[in-house]
Enzyme design. Structure first.
Site, short mmCIF file in Angstrom:
data_model
loop_
_atom_site.label_atom_id
_atom_site.label_comp_id
_atom_site.label_asym_id
_atom_site.label_seq_id
_atom_site.Cartn_x
_atom_site.Cartn_y
_atom_site.Cartn_z
N CYS A 67 30.69 -21.03 -14.20
CA CYS A 67 29.71 -21.51 -13.21
C CYS A 67 29.87 -23.03 -13.01
O CYS A 67 30.86 -23.47 -12.42
CB CYS A 67 28.30 -21.13 -13.63
SG CYS A 67 27.11 -21.20 -12.26
N GLU B 51 28.76 -14.00 -19.90
CA GLU B 51 28.00 -13.90 -21.15
C GLU B 51 26.71 -13.10 -21.01
O GLU B 51 26.14 -12.64 -22.00
CB GLU B 51 27.69 -15.31 -21.69
CG GLU B 51 26.69 -16.12 -20.87
CD GLU B 51 27.32 -16.92 -19.73
OE1 GLU B 51 26.71 -17.92 -19.32
OE2 GLU B 51 28.41 -16.54 -19.26
N HIS C 28 28.54 -15.40 -14.57
CA HIS C 28 28.23 -15.58 -16.00
C HIS C 28 28.66 -14.34 -16.79
O HIS C 28 27.92 -13.36 -16.86
CB HIS C 28 26.72 -15.82 -16.18
CG HIS C 28 26.28 -17.17 -15.73
ND1 HIS C 28 26.31 -18.28 -16.56
CD2 HIS C 28 25.81 -17.61 -14.53
CE1 HIS C 28 25.88 -19.34 -15.89
NE2 HIS C 28 25.57 -18.96 -14.66
#
Length: 508
Positions: free
Chosen positions: A78, A165, A163
């Site tokens: 990002c 994660e 993202h």
């Protein structure tokens, strides 16, 4: 090891957690970490996290340019990707095509980072700026409906606009694993068996024949700390459990039985009378917390002195976790107060102990895995969080013995029914609150004017945000009937449907 440079994203901790779940050790440092410290840690790759700023803002966060001289693989996520694009001469701009929430990622170019990843998958977006033009030498690997350059690559440098994660990114864990294993050459060596062996050896060497004092609350963190220490130093551990009379029903007996099973000597202090006498007439929540904290220290100090006279205590053990360590050196700057265990803050000066924090490298889920490795029962490890001040902050208004008994019984019924219905492990936290209000009721032919109990159950991942649990009406009815029939002094039961925010999980 992978080193994560934190640019202030709310998801930064998840990057390290996802990698560790794959058996790859990862640490987090602020984006302004010196190049010397980065070199000392000897990472095999760097990840630049997301962040709330814009790369073209005057005060935009920027790491040392020397990170590019280390010749390490780099992955920007990002904001991290946008920083890479800007640094190497590409164009990042604020447009009206912002992306928040789920989006479809479509891979358009083969890459080692996408090995074994589906061509199309759901990913999580959270950005207002986007890459308009790539720097020279970079290639687009994937796109989304609003981001033509959703993943990019140039030799050992990669960028992801989404993202990976976040759990909503379907293939995110695999992508991070590919970067660590296939690009950086990491190995899957991280796990709690390895950690336990390494940490016990370190503790033995550091402590030698000295004494260690450990406050045990009955919670997961302090129990795991005590167990790890006892395995390392045996009877040089002095575990102290203060019973302040504000525990759940049968809590003291459960803690004592647990430590007996673990073969760890436990010094139990019965301090119920002194705690209740000091809380008499006190209704204000923060004052209750303050009194409980100060009284705990007094009781703990008294017990510590007894052992100190028998032989000097050199160390104090605390259950500090990795999120506490990260917060103390976050991009917001060092915290004024590093979060510590609620029971051991503000100790008197004579307790000039050296601090031991065996869990400071671990996340909460890893602490539970470590506990399992050490032989602590799964039922105990998966118990819901319980506040340090205990039931005092779940009794609105003044605390008394009769109110404690009333709340203990109601709470016991609620938890028992959750377990019977196989719901206990599906909610993050559940408990009862004794409201400081009476209401009119009818029992048989008689009018009653008695206490109301509030049931609280929430779903969460870390407690920072939470939503109330959708429990079936028939289940709530069963709990309500049992409480009003079995607990003297309760004639009304309500269910709290407030999420966090705007409310907090606890009422006080």
């Amino acid at each position: 090891m992978i080193l994560v440079l934190d640019f202030g994203s709310q998801y930064t901790q998840l990057i390290a957690r996802r990698l560790r779940e794959s058996g790859i050790y990862a640490e987090i440092v602020p984006f302004f970490e010196s190049i010397e410290n980065i070199q000392k840690k000897a990472p095999k790759g760097l990840i630049l996290s997301g962040g709330p700023a814009s790369v073209y803002a005057k005060d935009a966060y920027k790491p040392s340019k020397k990170i590019f001289d280390l010749d390490l693989p780099i992955l920007g996520i990002c904001y991290g990707m946008q920083y890479l694009v800007d640094f190497f001469g590409g164009v990042v701009a604020c447009t009206n095509e912002q992306e928040f929430g789920k989006a479809i990622l479509e891979i358009t170019q083969d890459s080692v980072i996408f090995e074994g990843v589906k061509i199309k998958s759901l990913v999580w977006m959270s950005h207002m700026d986007k890459v308009i033009e790539l720097p020279k030498g970079f290639t687009t690997l994937a796109k989304s409906p609003n981001s033509p350059h959703c993943a990019i690559e140039n030799a050992k440098i990669f960028g992801l606009q989404f993202h990976p994660e976040v759990i909503q990114s379907e293939e995110g864990g695999k992508i991070l694993e590919n970067f660590a294993l296939l690009v950086c050459g990491c190995e899957k060596t991280w796990g709690m068996q390895h950690f336990a062996q390494k940490e016990m050896a370190r503790l033995k060497e550091k402590i030698a024949n000295a004494k260690v004092l450990c406050a045990v609350s009955g919670g997961v963190d302090s129990t795991v700390v005590a167990t790890l220490l006892h395995r390392a130093i045996k009877d040089n551990l002095i575990a102290v459990f203060v019973d302040h009379g504000l525990l759940r029903k049968n809590e003291k007996e459960k803690v004592q039985a647990m430590f007996k099973d673990l073969q760890i000597p436990l010094n139990t202090i019965d301090a119920k009378e002194i705690f209740l006498s000091k809380l008499k007439g006190v209704s204000e929540p923060e004052l209750k917390r303050k009194i409980i904290g100060e009284t705990f220290i007094e009781a703990f100090e008294k017990e510590a002195k007894k052992h100190h006279l028998k032989g000097k205590i050199e160390f104090l053990a605390q259950g500090t976790l990795y999120p506490d360590v990260i917060e103390s050196v976050s991009v917001k700057g060092p915290s004024k107060v590093i979060k510590t265990h609620h029971n051991v803050g503000g100790l008197p000066e004579w307790m000039d102990f050296k601090l031991i924090e065996p869990l400071r490298e671990l996340f909460k889920d890893e602490v539970r895995l470590l506990g399992k490795e050490l032989g602590i029962s799964q039922d105990f490890l998966m118990r819901h969080p319980f506040p340090g001040p205990g039931l005092a902050i779940r009794i609105l208004g003044e605390v008394s013995e009769s109110k404690i008994r009333c709340l203990q019984e109601a709470d016991f019924i609620f938890i028992e029914e959750l377990k019977k219905a196989n719901l206990y492990d599906k909610v993050w936290q559940a408990f009862c609150v004794l409201l400081n209000v009476n209401s009119v009721g009818v029992m048989g032919d008689n009018r009653t004017y008695e206490n109301a109990i509030c049931l609280r159950a929430v779903n969460a991942s870390d407690g920072m945000t939470a939503s109330f649990s959708f429990l079936e009406h028939s289940f709530l009815e069963k709990v309500s009937n049992r409480i009003t029939n079995e607990v003297s002094g309760i004639n009304r039961v309500v269910y709290d449907i407030t999420s966090k925010p705007p409310g907090t999980i606890e009422w006080e």
